[in-house]
Enzyme design. Structure first.
Site, PDB file in Angstrom:
ATOM      1  N   PHE A  14     -44.014-104.903  36.805  1.00  0.00           N
ATOM      2  CA  PHE A  14     -42.886-103.981  36.860  1.00  0.00           C
ATOM      3  C   PHE A  14     -43.230-102.725  37.650  1.00  0.00           C
ATOM      4  O   PHE A  14     -42.401-102.205  38.397  1.00  0.00           O
ATOM      5  CB  PHE A  14     -42.453-103.556  35.444  1.00  0.00           C
ATOM      6  CG  PHE A  14     -41.977-104.663  34.547  1.00  0.00           C
ATOM      7  CD1 PHE A  14     -41.507-105.866  35.055  1.00  0.00           C
ATOM      8  CD2 PHE A  14     -41.988-104.498  33.165  1.00  0.00           C
ATOM      9  CE1 PHE A  14     -41.066-106.877  34.215  1.00  0.00           C
ATOM     10  CE2 PHE A  14     -41.543-105.494  32.319  1.00  0.00           C
ATOM     11  CZ  PHE A  14     -41.080-106.695  32.838  1.00  0.00           C
ATOM     12  N   TYR A 153     -48.652-106.242  18.976  1.00  0.00           N
ATOM     13  CA  TYR A 153     -47.885-105.999  20.201  1.00  0.00           C
ATOM     14  C   TYR A 153     -46.471-105.549  19.839  1.00  0.00           C
ATOM     15  O   TYR A 153     -45.959-104.562  20.384  1.00  0.00           O
ATOM     16  CB  TYR A 153     -47.838-107.247  21.087  1.00  0.00           C
ATOM     17  CG  TYR A 153     -46.959-107.040  22.303  1.00  0.00           C
ATOM     18  CD1 TYR A 153     -47.340-106.142  23.300  1.00  0.00           C
ATOM     19  CD2 TYR A 153     -45.735-107.693  22.427  1.00  0.00           C
ATOM     20  CE1 TYR A 153     -46.527-105.904  24.395  1.00  0.00           C
ATOM     21  CE2 TYR A 153     -44.922-107.472  23.527  1.00  0.00           C
ATOM     22  CZ  TYR A 153     -45.316-106.573  24.501  1.00  0.00           C
ATOM     23  OH  TYR A 153     -44.507-106.329  25.598  1.00  0.00           O
ATOM     24  N   PRO A 183     -37.267-104.898  28.321  1.00  0.00           N
ATOM     25  CA  PRO A 183     -37.094-106.187  28.990  1.00  0.00           C
ATOM     26  C   PRO A 183     -37.480-107.356  28.084  1.00  0.00           C
ATOM     27  O   PRO A 183     -38.358-107.248  27.221  1.00  0.00           O
ATOM     28  CB  PRO A 183     -38.057-106.101  30.187  1.00  0.00           C
ATOM     29  CG  PRO A 183     -38.469-104.667  30.273  1.00  0.00           C
ATOM     30  CD  PRO A 183     -38.381-104.132  28.890  1.00  0.00           C
TER      31      PRO A 183
END
Length: 256
Positions: A14, A153, A183
């Site tokens: 990204f 995470y 995202p």
């Protein structure tokens, strides 16, 4: 001087796509990453292709001392940061809680949470001084729903979500925008890093559907940054058409 955007983690994924998108639209760039050789190559490429100015800031966002020393010692012209994109982040492992690696946990928390905090804390005084600025934090659909093997995470990206909400409240008095972009599945180096170089395992993540690309996400990031001064997108979840949330994906085949 053109507007300045500071992007962390620009050497792949990204971050790299964001650097291209902002350079293409005439922004000057502060490029951050750990791999100095890649940063320098990126800097020269963007300057030559788009005629913008770039400043390479090689440091690891986990290193508090390096973050503050580098940012506090930016040349004065480069301290006029208009947009900060807190992109640097990663996932490591997909192990269930009892089997997960403590080292992986530490790396994810230090990068995804503490790194974002350090960079933001160093940049925000520049924005406060000018009474304007825009901070864009890159989260994940994993911030919205936990999934099996996601544990820390998911927790780290939930922290990004909460930090973004708190930033938005605290920085409102300074006219600083805060946007969190979450995202879904996107085919970048992300899965390869997560599975520690196991290419076959990484590829299976994207089987049977068309995931987002880094360019797709960069388009969305740029859109949120290019709105009028009085408009702020606070929170945005973006997935491919075949993904409903962090773990429900239609893998029945690709679509046109």
């Amino acid at each position: 001087m053109n507007k300045i955007v500071f992007i962390t983690g620009t050497t792949s994924g990204f971050g790299e796509a964001c650097a291209l998108q902002f350079a293409k639209n005439g922004y000057n760039l502060i490029l951050n990453g750990r791999r100095e050789d890649r940063l320098q190559n990126q800097k020269h490429y963007l300057e030559d292709k788009y005629g913008v100015k770039c400043f390479a800031a090689p440091f690891d966002v986990r290193d508090q001392k390096a973050v503050f020393e580098t940012i506090n010692n930016l040349p004065e012209d480069w301290k006029h940061v208009d947009i900060l994109v807190n992109n640097a982040g990663l996932a490591l492992g997909r192990d269930q809680f009892d089997k997960a690696s403590l080292d992986d946990w530490d790396t994810m928390i230090d990068t995804n949470v503490k790194g974002l905090l350090y960079v933001s804390k160093a940049i925000i005084p520049f924005m406060i001084k000018r009474k304007k600025g825009h901070i864009i934090n890159i989260g994940s659909t994993a911030a919205k729903e936990a999934y099996e093997g996601g544990n820390v995470y998911c927790a780290s990206k939930s922290a990004v979500d909460a930090i973004s909400k708190a930033m938005r409240i605290d920085l409102l008095q300074h006219f600083i925008k805060v946007t969190a972009i979450h995202p879904g599945a996107a085919e970048t180096e992300f899965s390869l890093v997560r599975f520690k170089g196991a290419e076959d395992t990484a590829k299976k993540v994207y089987e049977g559907f068309v995931p987002l690309s880094a360019a797709d996400v960069a388009d969305v990031i740029y859109y949120t940054a290019s709105l009028p001064a009085h408009v702020c997108i606070n929170d945005l979840v973006v997935t491919c058409t075949q993904q409903a949330n962090s773990f429900v994906i239609n893998r029945s085949g690709t679509i046109e």
